[in-house]
Structures are given as structure tokens and as C-alpha cells.
Write a protein that holds these residues in place. Sequence first.
Motif, PDB file in Angstrom:
ATOM      1  N   THR A 169      -5.652  -0.957  -4.729  1.00 49.52           N
ATOM      2  CA  THR A 169      -5.003  -1.096  -3.424  1.00 49.52           C
ATOM      3  C   THR A 169      -5.212   0.149  -2.580  1.00 49.52           C
ATOM      4  O   THR A 169      -5.540   0.070  -1.390  1.00 49.52           O
ATOM      5  CB  THR A 169      -3.494  -1.350  -3.611  1.00 49.52           C
ATOM      6  N   MET A 170      -5.064   1.303  -3.198  1.00 54.70           N
ATOM      7  CA  MET A 170      -5.183   2.564  -2.480  1.00 54.70           C
ATOM      8  C   MET A 170      -6.595   2.776  -1.937  1.00 54.70           C
ATOM      9  O   MET A 170      -6.781   3.273  -0.825  1.00 54.70           O
ATOM     10  CB  MET A 170      -4.803   3.718  -3.412  1.00 54.70           C
ATOM     11  N   SER A 172       2.183   1.770  -3.455  1.00 54.80           N
ATOM     12  CA  SER A 172       1.112   2.253  -4.330  1.00 54.80           C
ATOM     13  C   SER A 172       0.936   3.758  -4.203  1.00 54.80           C
ATOM     14  O   SER A 172       0.813   4.474  -5.206  1.00 54.80           O
ATOM     15  CB  SER A 172      -0.205   1.538  -3.995  1.00 54.80           C
ATOM     16  N   VAL A 173       0.912   4.247  -2.970  1.00 54.04           N
ATOM     17  CA  VAL A 173       0.773   5.688  -2.740  1.00 54.04           C
ATOM     18  C   VAL A 173       1.994   6.429  -3.270  1.00 54.04           C
ATOM     19  O   VAL A 173       1.874   7.502  -3.870  1.00 54.04           O
ATOM     20  CB  VAL A 173       0.582   5.976  -1.234  1.00 54.04           C
ATOM     21  N   LYS A 196     -10.557   8.694   1.606  1.00 58.06           N
ATOM     22  CA  LYS A 196      -9.473   8.455   0.664  1.00 58.06           C
ATOM     23  C   LYS A 196      -9.218   9.597  -0.306  1.00 58.06           C
ATOM     24  O   LYS A 196      -8.142   9.702  -0.850  1.00 58.06           O
ATOM     25  CB  LYS A 196      -9.788   7.186  -0.151  1.00 58.06           C
ATOM     26  N   LYS A 244       0.834  -1.200   0.000  1.00 57.87           N
ATOM     27  CA  LYS A 244       0.000   0.000   0.000  1.00 57.87           C
ATOM     28  C   LYS A 244       0.870   1.251   0.000  1.00 57.87           C
ATOM     29  O   LYS A 244       0.571   2.241  -0.678  1.00 57.87           O
ATOM     30  CB  LYS A 244      -0.936   0.003   1.220  1.00 57.87           C
TER      31      LYS A 244
END
Length: 309
Positions: A278-279, A38-39, A160, A35
Motif C-alpha cells: 500500500t505504501m 499503513s504509514v 517513496k 494508506k
Amino acid sequence: MALLTVFNEISILFLLILAGFIARKMNLLGDEINKGISVLVLQFTLPALIIKSMQFSFTREVMLGSIHMILVSIIVHGLAIAIAIITPRILKVEGDRKRIFQFTLVFSNVGYMGYPVLDAIYGEIGVFYGALFNIPFNFLLWTVGVIIMTQGRSGVTEAKFNYKRLAFNPGIISVFIGFSLFLFSIELPYVIFRTLDLLGNTTTPLSMLVIGAMLAEISLREIFIEEKLLSISIIRLAVIPLVTFALLKFFGASGLLIGIPVVISGMPAAANTAVFATMFDVEPHLASKAVFNTTLLSMISIPLLTMLL
């Protein structure tokens, strides 16, 4: 030679995915690390890749072609969005699966696979126009892409993503910076360009490692028996590019204005499918399956598509 180059580029992606797969099996990549990567990709390395990719010389001679290519890109992405809206209804897919399939159909692997393929077929001019074609992609990725992943999911939007700050997210800002540099023919100092180049070049391997790590938690048998994923893959790799070809032919497009959109629209699912999944916690395993499956099948479809063109 072009077909061999295409095959080689796709093979490289699979080897990177395999590296992530092995790293996960060795417990080197866990859920939290995935994660975090991903970010990092979405907010750091991808913006660097975007700015670097727009470092092309601008002349009056290509102004008209540039405008046409951006307009064609908007039309093609609009077509993909329309197909993404209709397809889940036909296949009767709902919920998070619907979101992943829609994202898969709208966003193709432009940056990671599109550029090498265009370079193999058309040379530097292909890469140049490919970068212009990619401008709407980056806007849509951070708008339509986020809407697909968050719409109707309780608490996700607020937790998010902040829509009020949409215009100030790294993806949109990098597009403005990159295109401004391109428009005014501003050449970045070597030190800055090289820094962006090195950062941007990590986007592909990092994304593939994340996908491979996710796949390590899935039975490979599940990838190929995933319900309706094959249908989505065929639409992504064959239906969309062929409809794009027919539509642009109808409007009289020719040369690069038809070749580049068809090639890019025939790319497999964007690696960002798995990164965004994923995010936003939307079926990340299904997203990885979609990327893996479409990339695998593209080893057949892309060479055929280049032969057609």
C-alpha cells in the motif's frame, strides 16, 4: 493445548481481518485512510512493538545462545531470499506480481503470529530467542524489503524512500534502541514501557484492519483462483520450513536452534506485505490476497509443523 492455542491465535487474525472487511463495506475505511494507517504502522506502532519486544533480562548464560540464534536467523533469511530470487523465474512471474511474491517468500509473520506460537510450544524462553531471531528480520524489512518493492520502478525510489537516510528510519532506529537496552540490561520505567506496550499492541489490529478493507474490494473467488498464488503459498508454508529444517540438521543444530527457526520460517506471509504494498503502490490487492491465503492455509500447516517438531 499447544495446537488449540495456535488455532485460536490464527482465528483471532481472521476475525480482525473480517472487522476491516465490514468496516470497508460500511464506508468507514477508504483508500486514503488505509494508506495513512499503513504509514502509521510502519513509522510509529511497529517501532514501539520492536523496542518493547526486546525488554528481556540479559545474562552471560544466554550470550552464546543469543549469538547463535542471530547467526541462524541470518542463514535462514538468506535461504528465503535465495528461494525468492529463484521461484519467480521458475514460475515465470514478472513486474509488480514478482515483487509481491518475492516479499511474501522472504518475510513471514514473525511479530504477529510467531511469538504466540513460540510461547505455546516453548514458553518464555521461546519468546526470548524468537525476539533475537527477529533482529535480522527488522533490518532486512527496511533494506531488502524496500529494494524488492522499489527496484526498477520509475520514480518510486525517489518519491517513496530515501536510501541515504536508510540508517535513520524508524525501523532501524528501534532495533538499535531495543537491542541496546537488552544488551545492557536496561529496564525501561514502567510508564515508558507501558506506553510502548500499548502502542505496539495496536500494530496487529491496525494491520489486519487494512488487509480486511482491501479484501472488501476484491471478490473472494479471485483470492482462490489467483494465478500461481497457491504455489507461492505452499512454498511459503511448507517448502521453506522443511528446507530450513534439513539445512540446520545438516549443520548439526538441535533443540531451540532448530525448532524456533523452523516454526518462524513456516509462518504465513507477513502482514507488512500488504502494508508495504500500500505504501509503495505495488499491487496492494494481490498483497492482501497473499496474506489472506497463506494465513488461511497456515491453519492446517502450522499445527502439522508443530506436531513434526
